[in-house]
Design a protein around this motif. Structure first.
Motif, PDB file in Angstrom:
ATOM      1  N   LEU A   6       0.812  -1.213   0.000  1.00  0.00           N
ATOM      2  CA  LEU A   6       0.000   0.000   0.000  1.00  0.00           C
ATOM      3  C   LEU A   6       0.846   1.263   0.000  1.00  0.00           C
ATOM      4  O   LEU A   6       0.303   2.351  -0.129  1.00  0.00           O
ATOM      5  CB  LEU A   6      -0.933   0.013   1.213  1.00  0.00           C
ATOM      6  N   TRP A   7       2.146   1.137   0.173  1.00  0.00           N
ATOM      7  CA  TRP A   7       2.978   2.317   0.325  1.00  0.00           C
ATOM      8  C   TRP A   7       3.557   2.795  -0.989  1.00  0.00           C
ATOM      9  O   TRP A   7       4.377   2.142  -1.611  1.00  0.00           O
ATOM     10  CB  TRP A   7       4.113   2.058   1.323  1.00  0.00           C
ATOM     11  N   THR A   8       3.119   3.986  -1.395  1.00  0.00           N
ATOM     12  CA  THR A   8       3.716   4.740  -2.491  1.00  0.00           C
ATOM     13  C   THR A   8       3.656   6.196  -2.065  1.00  0.00           C
ATOM     14  O   THR A   8       3.103   6.521  -1.015  1.00  0.00           O
ATOM     15  CB  THR A   8       2.941   4.563  -3.816  1.00  0.00           C
ATOM     16  N   ARG A   9       4.165   7.081  -2.886  1.00  0.00           N
ATOM     17  CA  ARG A   9       4.086   8.496  -2.547  1.00  0.00           C
ATOM     18  C   ARG A   9       2.821   9.136  -3.131  1.00  0.00           C
ATOM     19  O   ARG A   9       2.723  10.342  -3.256  1.00  0.00           O
ATOM     20  CB  ARG A   9       5.324   9.237  -3.046  1.00  0.00           C
ATOM     21  N   GLN A  60       5.243  -0.086   6.841  1.00  0.00           N
ATOM     22  CA  GLN A  60       6.136  -1.132   6.365  1.00  0.00           C
ATOM     23  C   GLN A  60       6.310  -1.075   4.850  1.00  0.00           C
ATOM     24  O   GLN A  60       5.952  -2.017   4.151  1.00  0.00           O
ATOM     25  CB  GLN A  60       5.582  -2.503   6.736  1.00  0.00           C
ATOM     26  N   PRO A  61       6.870  -0.014   4.318  1.00  0.00           N
ATOM     27  CA  PRO A  61       7.070   0.005   2.867  1.00  0.00           C
ATOM     28  C   PRO A  61       8.139  -1.009   2.459  1.00  0.00           C
ATOM     29  O   PRO A  61       9.086  -1.251   3.200  1.00  0.00           O
ATOM     30  CB  PRO A  61       7.522   1.434   2.584  1.00  0.00           C
ATOM     31  N   HIS A  63       9.821  -3.446   5.149  1.00  0.00           N
ATOM     32  CA  HIS A  63       9.521  -4.844   4.855  1.00  0.00           C
ATOM     33  C   HIS A  63      10.526  -5.316   3.816  1.00  0.00           C
ATOM     34  O   HIS A  63      10.749  -4.633   2.831  1.00  0.00           O
ATOM     35  CB  HIS A  63       8.087  -4.906   4.313  1.00  0.00           C
ATOM     36  N   SER A  64      11.149  -6.457   4.029  1.00  0.00           N
ATOM     37  CA  SER A  64      12.188  -6.915   3.112  1.00  0.00           C
ATOM     38  C   SER A  64      12.200  -8.432   2.999  1.00  0.00           C
ATOM     39  O   SER A  64      13.082  -9.095   3.522  1.00  0.00           O
ATOM     40  CB  SER A  64      13.557  -6.420   3.592  1.00  0.00           C
ATOM     41  N   PRO A  65      11.226  -9.017   2.277  1.00  0.00           N
ATOM     42  CA  PRO A  65      11.162 -10.471   2.198  1.00  0.00           C
ATOM     43  C   PRO A  65      11.818 -11.070   0.956  1.00  0.00           C
ATOM     44  O   PRO A  65      11.811 -12.278   0.792  1.00  0.00           O
ATOM     45  CB  PRO A  65       9.660 -10.721   2.127  1.00  0.00           C
TER      46      PRO A  65
END
Length: 137
Positions: free
Chosen positions: A11-14, A31-32, A60-62
């Motif tokens: 969901l994270w954008t600018r 959690q971008p 977030h880094s999966p």
């Protein structure tokens, strides 16, 4: 209107949608994911946006060691970074790094930031090309 304690990585954008979401919710952390949110520069801008609302950053880094290295660089400059998520190493997972010691952490769970150029890692480019993860370079 409280939607959740966290808004997840996709969901994270600018975008204006994200800005509206910040005004309407009471988030504890954002959690971008650097791989989905536009890269290092955009996630740093997102970190600044959420910091203005006293929201913590927990990147977030999966997706593996390359995105983790990028996320660690964000953590190093974002004052609201509180924790770095990552997947634990699995022996069957592909290893694209020539030296994975960059990700060794101490007894308290901290990783020492490296001063090597770029992301501080050296991937095996031929492995990445073979898997079609890199198209040039």
């Amino acid at each position: 209107m409280a939607l959740a304690e966290q808004v997840y990585e996709h969901l994270w954008t600018r975008s204006s949608t994200t800005c509206s979401l910040l005004k309407l919710t009471q988030l504890d952390s954002a959690q971008p994911d650097v791989s989905h949110a536009g890269g290092i520069t955009d996630v740093i801008k997102i970190a600044s946006m959420v910091d203005a609302y006293d929201i913590a950053l927990a990147p977030h880094s999966p997706l593996g060691p390359i995105s983790l290295a990028a996320s660690l660089h964000i953590d190093a400059v974002a004052p609201n970074a509180i924790v770095q998520g990552q997947l634990l190493y699995r022996p069957e997972a592909p290893n694209y790094l020539q030296d994975s010691s960059y990700f060794e952490y101490d007894s308290e769970g901290y990783i020492e930031f490296q001063d090597a150029p770029g992301l501080g890692i050296s991937p095996f480019l031929m492995k990445l090309k073979k898997q079609k993860l890199v198209t040039r370079g």
